[in-house]
Design a protein around this motif. Structure first.
Motif, PDB file in Angstrom:
ATOM      1  N   ALA A 121      33.070  33.324  37.022  1.00  0.00           N
ATOM      2  CA  ALA A 121      33.691  34.627  36.795  1.00  0.00           C
ATOM      3  C   ALA A 121      33.928  35.343  38.118  1.00  0.00           C
ATOM      4  CB  ALA A 121      32.808  35.474  35.878  1.00  0.00           C
ATOM      5  N   ALA A 122      32.981  35.242  39.044  1.00  0.00           N
ATOM      6  CA  ALA A 122      33.149  35.893  40.346  1.00  0.00           C
ATOM      7  C   ALA A 122      34.346  35.304  41.088  1.00  0.00           C
ATOM      8  CB  ALA A 122      31.877  35.737  41.177  1.00  0.00           C
ATOM      9  N   GLY A 123      34.527  33.983  40.994  1.00  0.00           N
ATOM     10  CA  GLY A 123      35.682  33.354  41.637  1.00  0.00           C
ATOM     11  C   GLY A 123      36.992  33.832  41.046  1.00  0.00           C
ATOM     12  N   ILE A 124      37.045  33.945  39.718  1.00  0.00           N
ATOM     13  CA  ILE A 124      38.263  34.428  39.056  1.00  0.00           C
ATOM     14  C   ILE A 124      38.537  35.875  39.447  1.00  0.00           C
ATOM     15  CG2 ILE A 124      39.311  34.983  36.824  1.00  0.00           C
ATOM     16  CD1 ILE A 124      37.751  32.602  35.649  1.00  0.00           C
ATOM     17  N   ARG A 125      37.492  36.704  39.452  1.00  0.00           N
ATOM     18  CA  ARG A 125      37.695  38.116  39.809  1.00  0.00           C
ATOM     19  C   ARG A 125      38.172  38.243  41.258  1.00  0.00           C
ATOM     20  NH1 ARG A 125      34.914  42.189  36.127  1.00  0.00           N
ATOM     21  NH2 ARG A 125      35.378  43.616  37.830  1.00  0.00           N
ATOM     22  N   LEU A 126      37.573  37.502  42.171  1.00  0.00           N
ATOM     23  CA  LEU A 126      38.029  37.556  43.559  1.00  0.00           C
ATOM     24  C   LEU A 126      39.476  37.107  43.670  1.00  0.00           C
ATOM     25  CD1 LEU A 126      34.936  36.257  45.566  1.00  0.00           C
ATOM     26  CD2 LEU A 126      36.053  38.492  45.830  1.00  0.00           C
ATOM     27  N   SER A 144      30.280  43.652  46.213  1.00  0.00           N
ATOM     28  CA  SER A 144      30.083  42.812  45.030  1.00  0.00           C
ATOM     29  C   SER A 144      29.909  43.664  43.780  1.00  0.00           C
ATOM     30  CB  SER A 144      28.857  41.917  45.228  1.00  0.00           C
ATOM     31  OG  SER A 144      28.547  41.220  44.037  1.00  0.00           O
ATOM     32  N   SER A 145      29.174  44.753  43.912  1.00  0.00           N
ATOM     33  CA  SER A 145      28.938  45.629  42.759  1.00  0.00           C
ATOM     34  C   SER A 145      30.221  46.292  42.281  1.00  0.00           C
ATOM     35  CB  SER A 145      27.895  46.685  43.131  1.00  0.00           C
ATOM     36  OG  SER A 145      27.697  47.595  42.074  1.00  0.00           O
ATOM     37  N   VAL A 146      30.987  46.876  43.209  1.00  0.00           N
ATOM     38  CA  VAL A 146      32.187  47.611  42.803  1.00  0.00           C
ATOM     39  C   VAL A 146      33.292  46.659  42.363  1.00  0.00           C
ATOM     40  CG1 VAL A 146      33.901  49.322  43.514  1.00  0.00           C
ATOM     41  CG2 VAL A 146      31.553  49.522  44.326  1.00  0.00           C
ATOM     42  N   LEU A 147      33.376  45.501  42.961  1.00  0.00           N
ATOM     43  CA  LEU A 147      34.353  44.494  42.523  1.00  0.00           C
ATOM     44  C   LEU A 147      33.926  43.821  41.221  1.00  0.00           C
ATOM     45  CD1 LEU A 147      35.276  42.782  45.917  1.00  0.00           C
ATOM     46  CD2 LEU A 147      36.662  44.431  44.631  1.00  0.00           C
ATOM     47  N   GLY A 148      32.715  44.104  40.780  1.00  0.00           N
ATOM     48  CA  GLY A 148      32.245  43.556  39.507  1.00  0.00           C
ATOM     49  C   GLY A 148      31.918  42.081  39.562  1.00  0.00           C
TER      50      GLY A 148
END
Length: 394
Positions: A289-294, A382-386
């Motif tokens: 999920a972090a990769g997709i959000r980035l 990381s927190s604000v980018l979710g």
């Protein structure tokens, strides 16, 4: 304070909270064939907006609808041979599961159109009293000419508005319309479709009245930020304005209209009708999920882009590196770098600049442990980018 591009004024303007609060309405999904990357882009962008506002001490009241009764839902349910409500239930569950997997915060109000039909009827009755409706062919229509500057949100002439209506579900060739730009408020009952009793006979609401009613009822007016994909500007959002401001005596319906760009596949905008979709659940089988959000947030919310597998994988590598750093380094301290990151968010939610800053810090760190200041900045981003990676450092 943050500034955002307002589609209505075509300029970037400050978003001023009222009593420390912001109301946000984002048009939700029509629950079939969810959730593709275009959906994800919109809801991740607004998720970051909410996270940033809450980080700086502004409360956000967030409402989102579910368009579970419209023409596309009826068509799809017939194709599958199941009831519209069963289709909606299955797809809503899939959508919520995808949003949770992407670490998207749920809205405060998540409202199905079918649950507020009585409120919609009351809103339509208000439009009747305002003198902007007419009946034809057993349907009830909104008279677009009765609202000054109808369609101005799109910034297009009449000919182009008719083209946009045809492209985005407006059906300008409806033979019962007095004007191609008029639109349905209440549609007469059709065989095999759900129907509710109303002053205009049994039937169901039109698409546009669902959102203007839900936004007004649950958030009040004016709504501080109303969002959605750019393809909703006309006729959907323009029609929402006409309805809401006709109903409430021309008081402004929305302060800032915020629209996200289109995501394409092979140069063609992703569309459920075309079937050229990259589904979130498929991506999550091979990237985090972090990769997709980035990946999504490396594009500005007003920047159209074409899905790029290589760039997605690069963002996954960035997410992996960030997770490793945050899991091995304390990040409780203060950081002056956060001020720079905050300024990027404040300037029209410039998430690509934030992602570049994160990449720059990670490159500068190399194989050495980051400083406390660097670690604090990465944790805050990381927190604000979710991304959820900062939890590894707790």
């Amino acid at each position: 304070m943050i500034s955002l591009f307002n589609t209505a004024t075509r300029r970037v303007q400050r978003l001023e909270p009222r009593d420390g609060r912001i109301s946000l309405y984002v048009c939700g999904v029509t629950p079939y064939d969810t959730t593709h990357l275009g959906h994800a882009f919109t809801y991740v962008v607004f998720d970051v907006l909410i996270r940033y506002l809450r980080t700086v001490g502004i409360e956000v009241d967030y409402a989102q609808n579910v368009t579970d009764i419209d023409d596309d839902m009826m068509r799809k349910s017939r194709e599958l041979g199941i009831s519209y409500d069963r289709l909606a239930a299955c797809e809503i569950e899939a959508y919520e599961r995808d949003m949770e997997a992407l670490n998207v915060l749920p809205p405060d109000y998540f409202i199905k159109a079918s649950d507020v039909v009585q409120e919609i009827i009351e809103a339509i009755e208000g439009l009747e009293r305002a003198g902007v409706t007419y009946e034809a062919g057993e349907n009830l229509y909104f008279r677009a000419a009765g609202f000054p500057n109808y369609g101005s949100l799109a910034g297009a002439d009449r000919e182009r508005l008719i083209e946009l209506a045809a492209e985005h579900g407006g059906n300008p060739r409806d033979p019962f319309k007095r004007d191609p730009l008029d639109f349905i408020l209440w549609q007469a009952e059709q065989p095999g479709e759900p129907a509710w009793s109303s002053p205009w006979g049994k039937g169901r609401p039109g698409w546009h009245i669902e959102c203007s009613t839900i936004a007004s009822r649950f958030l009040g007016t004016p709504v501080d930020v109303h969002g959605g994909g750019r393809d909703l500007i006309f006729p959907h959002h323009a029609s929402e304005i006409a309805q809401a401001e006709s109903f409430n005596g021309s008081h402004p319906f929305v302060r800032i209209w915020m629209h996200t760009a289109m995501v394409a596949l092979g140069g063609v905008k992703m569309s459920k009708s075309l079937g050229n979709l990259v589904l979130v659940r498929d991506l999550l089988q091979r990237v985090s999920a972090a990769g997709i959000r980035l990946y999504l947030l490396s594009h500005h919310y007003r920047q159209d882009f074409d899905f790029d597998e290589q760039q997605l994988r690069s963002c996954q590598l960035l997410a992996d590196r960030l997770a490793m750093i945050l899991s091995s380094t304390p990040s409780d301290g203060e950081s002056t770098v956060v001020d720079d990151l905050r300024r990027h968010f404040e300037r029209d939610l410039d998430t690509p600049a934030v992602v570049r800053e994160v990449e720059g810090i990670i490159r500068s760190v190399g194989k050495e442990p980051p400083s406390e200041e660097q670690a604090a900045a990465l944790s805050w981003a990381s927190s604000v980018l979710g991304l959820g990676l900062e939890r590894a450092a707790a």
